[in-house]
Scaffold this motif. Sequence first.
Motif, PDB file in Angstrom:
ATOM      1  N   ASN A 149       4.516  12.180  -2.277  1.00 13.63           N
ATOM      2  CA  ASN A 149       4.977  13.268  -1.414  1.00 13.63           C
ATOM      3  C   ASN A 149       4.030  13.638  -0.535  1.00 13.63           C
ATOM      4  N   LYS A 150       3.020  14.339  -0.975  1.00  9.35           N
ATOM      5  CA  LYS A 150       1.672  14.915  -0.434  1.00  9.35           C
ATOM      6  C   LYS A 150       1.275  14.174   0.868  1.00  9.35           C
ATOM      7  N   ILE A 151       1.136  12.903   0.604  1.00 14.18           N
ATOM      8  CA  ILE A 151       0.740  11.855   1.484  1.00 14.18           C
ATOM      9  C   ILE A 151       1.643  11.500   2.486  1.00 14.18           C
ATOM     10  N   HIS A 152       3.130  11.523   2.031  1.00  7.79           N
ATOM     11  CA  HIS A 152       4.305  10.929   2.873  1.00  7.79           C
ATOM     12  C   HIS A 152       4.022  11.432   4.168  1.00  7.79           C
ATOM     13  N   ASP A 153       3.863  12.904   4.668  1.00  9.58           N
ATOM     14  CA  ASP A 153       4.134  13.379   5.871  1.00  9.58           C
ATOM     15  C   ASP A 153       2.865  12.778   6.827  1.00  9.58           C
ATOM     16  N   THR A 154       1.705  12.408   6.555  1.00  9.26           N
ATOM     17  CA  THR A 154       0.751  11.667   7.254  1.00  9.26           C
ATOM     18  C   THR A 154       1.380  10.290   7.464  1.00  9.26           C
ATOM     19  N   TYR A 155       1.860   9.358   6.495  1.00  7.24           N
ATOM     20  CA  TYR A 155       2.372   8.111   6.658  1.00  7.24           C
ATOM     21  C   TYR A 155       3.362   8.131   7.966  1.00  7.24           C
ATOM     22  N   VAL A 156       4.476   8.951   7.530  1.00 11.42           N
ATOM     23  CA  VAL A 156       5.668   8.915   8.499  1.00 11.42           C
ATOM     24  C   VAL A 156       5.199   9.126   9.922  1.00 11.42           C
ATOM     25  N   ASN A 157       4.190  10.148  10.099  1.00 11.61           N
ATOM     26  CA  ASN A 157       3.711  10.323  11.299  1.00 11.61           C
ATOM     27  C   ASN A 157       2.943   9.180  12.194  1.00 11.61           C
ATOM     28  N   GLU A 158       2.600   8.218  11.311  1.00  9.99           N
ATOM     29  CA  GLU A 158       2.097   6.901  11.818  1.00  9.99           C
ATOM     30  C   GLU A 158       2.860   5.899  12.144  1.00  9.99           C
ATOM     31  N   ASN A 159       4.170   5.830  11.078  1.00  9.08           N
ATOM     32  CA  ASN A 159       5.098   5.076  11.457  1.00  9.08           C
ATOM     33  C   ASN A 159       6.272   5.566  10.475  1.00  9.08           C
ATOM     34  N   ALA A 160       7.338   5.702  11.416  1.00 13.56           N
ATOM     35  CA  ALA A 160       8.562   6.296  10.463  1.00 13.56           C
ATOM     36  C   ALA A 160       9.403   5.425   9.672  1.00 13.56           C
ATOM     37  N   ASP A 161       9.072   4.187   9.999  1.00 10.23           N
ATOM     38  CA  ASP A 161       9.609   3.228   9.037  1.00 10.23           C
ATOM     39  C   ASP A 161       8.673   2.422   8.387  1.00 10.23           C
ATOM     40  N   TYR A 162       7.554   3.039   7.878  1.00 13.20           N
ATOM     41  CA  TYR A 162       6.538   2.567   7.242  1.00 13.20           C
ATOM     42  C   TYR A 162       6.883   1.887   5.909  1.00 13.20           C
ATOM     43  N   ILE A 163       6.410   0.787   5.350  1.00 12.64           N
ATOM     44  CA  ILE A 163       6.613   0.192   4.137  1.00 12.64           C
ATOM     45  C   ILE A 163       5.152   0.397   3.375  1.00 12.64           C
ATOM     46  N   PHE A 164       5.389   0.790   2.059  1.00 14.33           N
ATOM     47  CA  PHE A 164       4.217   0.946   1.355  1.00 14.33           C
ATOM     48  C   PHE A 164       4.326  -0.258   0.241  1.00 14.33           C
ATOM     49  N   VAL A 165       3.387  -1.107   0.282  1.00 13.05           N
ATOM     50  CA  VAL A 165       3.514  -2.378  -0.668  1.00 13.05           C
ATOM     51  C   VAL A 165       2.862  -2.046  -1.848  1.00 13.05           C
ATOM     52  N   THR A 166       3.516  -2.444  -3.074  1.00 14.48           N
ATOM     53  CA  THR A 166       2.500  -2.200  -4.393  1.00 14.48           C
ATOM     54  C   THR A 166       3.167  -3.264  -5.192  1.00 14.48           C
ATOM     55  N   GLY A 167       2.576  -3.160  -6.388  1.00 13.80           N
ATOM     56  CA  GLY A 167       2.770  -4.171  -7.377  1.00 13.80           C
ATOM     57  C   GLY A 167       1.769  -5.167  -7.529  1.00 13.80           C
ATOM     58  N   LEU A 168       2.172  -6.516  -7.941  1.00 15.81           N
ATOM     59  CA  LEU A 168       1.039  -7.382  -8.282  1.00 15.81           C
ATOM     60  C   LEU A 168       1.455  -8.633  -7.743  1.00 15.81           C
ATOM     61  N   LEU A 169       0.583  -9.051  -6.877  1.00 18.99           N
ATOM     62  CA  LEU A 169       0.764 -10.625  -6.285  1.00 18.99           C
ATOM     63  C   LEU A 169       0.595 -11.692  -7.209  1.00 18.99           C
ATOM     64  N   ASP A 170      -0.545 -11.634  -8.272  1.00 17.16           N
ATOM     65  CA  ASP A 170      -0.390 -12.475  -9.475  1.00 17.16           C
ATOM     66  C   ASP A 170      -1.048 -11.586 -10.640  1.00 17.16           C
ATOM     67  N   ASN A 171      -1.044 -12.631 -11.781  1.00 20.29           N
ATOM     68  CA  ASN A 171      -1.462 -11.762 -13.052  1.00 20.29           C
ATOM     69  C   ASN A 171      -2.980 -12.327 -13.476  1.00 20.29           C
ATOM     70  N   VAL A 172      -3.755 -12.783 -12.406  1.00 18.49           N
ATOM     71  CA  VAL A 172      -5.172 -13.186 -12.776  1.00 18.49           C
ATOM     72  C   VAL A 172      -6.172 -12.146 -13.289  1.00 18.49           C
ATOM     73  N   CYS A 173      -6.561 -12.155 -14.397  1.00 17.52           N
ATOM     74  CA  CYS A 173      -7.236 -11.075 -14.748  1.00 17.52           C
ATOM     75  C   CYS A 173      -8.316 -11.386 -15.715  1.00 17.52           C
ATOM     76  N   ASN A 174      -9.563 -10.496 -15.635  1.00 14.89           N
ATOM     77  CA  ASN A 174     -10.781 -10.866 -16.477  1.00 14.89           C
ATOM     78  C   ASN A 174     -10.779  -9.784 -17.665  1.00 14.89           C
ATOM     79  N   ALA A 175      -9.648  -9.234 -18.050  1.00 23.30           N
ATOM     80  CA  ALA A 175      -9.632  -8.438 -19.120  1.00 23.30           C
ATOM     81  C   ALA A 175      -8.401  -8.282 -20.134  1.00 23.30           C
ATOM     82  N   ALA A 176      -8.627  -8.149 -21.250  1.00 22.28           N
ATOM     83  CA  ALA A 176      -7.387  -8.340 -22.186  1.00 22.28           C
ATOM     84  C   ALA A 176      -7.271  -6.727 -22.782  1.00 22.28           C
TER      85      ALA A 176
END
Length: 332
Positions: A79-106
């Motif tokens: 919520n703190k950063i939301h005002d900054t984002y919405v001023n740049e693009n009112a319909d902005y999309i924040f993409v998160t998550g994982l594209l794949d599970n390739v990893c070098n740690a267990a």
Amino acid sequence: MYCSRLDHNIRLSASGTLQVCGHMSTQPTEHYVTVDQLKNSKWRSKLKQQFENDIWPAECIRCQEIEEIGGDSIRIHSNKIHDTYVNENADYIFVTGLLDNVCNAACATCSPRISSLIGKLRNNIITVNNESLFNSIPIDQILVFEVTGGEPSVSKLYQNSLSSLTSATKYVRINTNGKRFISEIERLLINGVNVTITLSIDGVGDIFEYMRWPIKWSEFENTVLQYKKLASQYDNLKLDFWMTVSSLNVADIANVESYSSAVNIPMSYAVLHEPECLSIKYKNRFTNALRSADSPLADLIGVSDSNEDEINAYIATIDSTRNTDIQNFIKL
């Protein structure tokens, strides 16, 4: 109450569906595979209504717990950063998550669906590839691209996706385990993209090495210094730490905070809910050994039944998978 994530976040899940937030303790049972399906879902509408009525949704217990002890939750950060984002693009999309599970740690809290290395060690390889799901998101609305994993530093798909972003994307956050310095981010910095590197730190020293096996603490420290050097050259590079607090590392919060202060990198944390047997709410040799009065999470530690058998069985599985012995890392 309000959470900007419900309006703007699109999360690529390990199950190949679109969700809102990876910090939710439970996810919707319906499978959404398009942005419109997610945004128009009854599930999302229900959560928005609950927030409007000042009711914490059950899915948001992790943020609720942190806020009720006076901490800054993911919701508050968003919520703190939301005002900054919405001023740049009112319909902005924040993409998160994982594209794949390739990893070098267990990592001690992870699974084959999130880490390919764990899958390899357990002979249970699960392949996650969300490239087509990512490509279905309107790219000119992606203001923020939050790269998690798997481990972005070793994923070609992540590197290709970063290269495909348009000038509409002004912010990139990369969540990394710190084993490898991601030199490729300098291209983004030169192009004026605001980059945040979030380093996962689930302890210091031996506890870090158990939680983030096979990464060595010295490797992590060296990577931190490399990022700090780069940050001194670019004002648009920010660094922070993230700690996932479980029974195994809850006693080490103070040490992580001390290290955070020493290197002048801010840290945040949240309480783990999955795998449940590692939750700090249970009584066991790890939570019993902690003098709860010394912990900022005192009200959440050891408040439920004993789960000594369950946590011991889980640890036995971890140690068998990785050929480790917890007693060589965590002293009680």
